[in-house]
Scaffold this active site. Structure first.
Site, short mmCIF file in Angstrom:
data_model
loop_
_atom_site.label_atom_id
_atom_site.label_comp_id
_atom_site.label_asym_id
_atom_site.label_seq_id
_atom_site.Cartn_x
_atom_site.Cartn_y
_atom_site.Cartn_z
N SER A 296 32.98 45.23 41.95
CA SER A 296 34.22 44.68 42.50
C SER A 296 34.46 45.26 43.89
CB SER A 296 35.39 44.93 41.54
OG SER A 296 36.51 44.18 41.93
N ASP A 380 34.18 34.41 37.06
CA ASP A 380 34.99 35.47 37.66
C ASP A 380 36.19 34.86 38.39
OD1 ASP A 380 35.96 37.76 39.00
OD2 ASP A 380 33.95 38.63 39.01
N HIS A 409 35.39 38.85 35.31
CA HIS A 409 35.40 40.13 36.03
C HIS A 409 35.13 41.27 35.05
CE1 HIS A 409 35.87 41.78 39.97
NE2 HIS A 409 36.74 42.69 39.56
#
Length: 431
Positions: A296, A380, A409
């Site tokens: 991320s 995501d 995610h």
């Protein structure tokens, strides 16, 4: 002891990026018909939807669904699944990108949600963000400014975290920022056995938290440094980070967005280089094998660090953020932190758009020259796949792409294992 166990637990979560979603009684299954979820531009897609309880279809389940380009789902409708199964016409896309179907099933007064995302020739996605003409000069000057700042490394042994084979330290380094210096903190893990070792820099996902260090990797014979980005020690009581995240560090990614020299992420990016300054200075470092990884925000920092620092030999970003952020201004999904989406019209200014271009991961990806292991999913919603593919497509070095189409995610355990095995292969085999 309880504090240390909590910190180590939080660190393990951060190390493994995001956990798989929790199981629920009712499962909503959504998937494109193609096994690889990938289509040609103009090719029609159908989404299969099932609502299951105990593995069997729920008859007469009511669903509400939306279909459209990710973050721009436009087609809205509802229907009843007489047999618990249905195929929805998703239409198609006339340009490279991702078409998403989001489904909510309402069962016994509760809502159960899932989604699936079809890819349309994603290898053709090109970035929306522009490369500033002085991008290289800007960051060369920033690196030169950092080099003038003494590292002033401070190491504090953490006996309660050490193992039979690894020493663990809380480290503090002096870092650069435009209006004075600030400290960088992290957890260093070093094999106790005398010798020379490769090194791995772990860069963090978004948020404010403590860290426990990557002891497991150090036990395999790799020096590890897990850093925080906020200029605060990473061994304090957990409630302190919660309070900072809700207060002074809330939405830190917008701080000074209208000024490229003062933007929050300038010292963050330089902090990654300062961490490498420290790693390569260690007497236990083997002098050549250095890698960086994270997910991320950490995926973004992995690419940024590899693009800025020639000492990095390998990078393994997982679903990178801060990618093609101005995509929203071009009618498609942009990356986290979504500073230019419809909810943030106040950011749509020339100064902020210009500043963002100096920090967008796309522009660092163009300068990556080392092998890259890149992992992401299609579902995501935090880091939209359109933004992540815009990054991947401009990486010109030797790159390996591993797709986990179903993931949002979060990561499968197998995905984490594959990333680490790739890093072990590079760092330990070439040692």
């Amino acid at each position: 002891m309880k504090k240390n166990l909590l910190i180590l637990g939080l660190s393990l979560i951060a190390t493994l990026t995001f956990a798989q979603p929790a199981e629920r009684l009712i499962k909503v299954i959504v998937a494109p018909e193609h096994d690889d979820w990938t289509y040609k531009i103009g090719e029609p897609v159908k989404f299969s939807v099932m609502v299951l309880k105990y593995g069997n279809p729920v008859k007469n389940a009511k669903i509400v669904y939306q279909i459209g380009p990710e973050k721009f789902e436009t087609k809205k409708d509802s229907t009843v699944l007489k047999d618990g199964i249905i195929k929805l016409d998703g239409g198609t896309m006339n340009t490279a990108g991702f078409l998403r179907c989001t489904v909510i099933a309402k069962i016994d007064g509760k809502e159960y949600r899932n989604l699936a995302t079809a890819a349309f020739e994603p290898e053709k996605i090109q970035p929306a963000v522009e490369l500033p003409t002085d991008f290289v000069q800007f960051w060369d000057k920033a690196k030169a400014d950092l080099a003038k700042v003494p590292m002033d490394a401070q190491m504090t042994l953490l006996p309660e975290r050490c193992t039979e084979t690894v020493n663990v330290y809380h480290i503090s380094l002096q870092n650069y920022r435009e209006y004075g210096t600030v400290r960088l903190y992290g957890i260093l893990c070093v094999p106790k056995k005398e010798g020379k070792y490769p090194a791995l820099l772990r860069v963090p996902g978004a948020g404010v938290r403590p860290y426990g260090g990557d002891i497991r990797t150090a036990e395999k014979g790799i020096i590890t440094l897990e850093i925080g980005i906020h200029g605060i020690p990473v061994t304090m009581e957990p409630y302190i980070y919660t309070n900072l995240g809700a207060g002074p560090l809330n939405a830190y990614w917008t701080y000074n967005l209208d000024n490229k020299d003062l933007y929050y992420f300038k010292r963050v990016y330089l902090g990654c280089l300062r961490a490498n300054d420290f790693l390569v200075s260690l007497p236990q470092f083997d002098g050549k094998n250095l890698a960086v990884t994270g997910g991320s925000q950490g995926g973004a920092l992995s690419i940024v660090t590899a693009g800025l620092d020639p000492r990095v030999k390998w990078t393994a970003p997982i679903y990178p953020a801060l990618a093609d952020m101005v995509g929203y201004l071009k009618g498609r999904a942009g990356g986290w932190p979504h500073i230019f989406d419809k909810n943030n019209p106040h950011n749509n200014t020339e100064a902020k758009i210009k500043t963002a271009s100096y920090y967008d991961v796309v522009n660092f990806a163009k300068h990556v020259k080392v092998p890259c292991f890149y992992s992401m999913g299609f579902n995501d919603e935090t880091c939209p796949p359109t933004s992540m593919w815009a990054v991947y497509n401009v990486i010109n070095s030797n790159k390996t792409l591993k797709l986990y189409q179903e993931t949002g995610h979060w990561t499968f355990p197998e995905e984490n294992e594959m990333v680490m095995n790739w890093l072990y292969d590079k760092l330990l085999v070439t040692k």
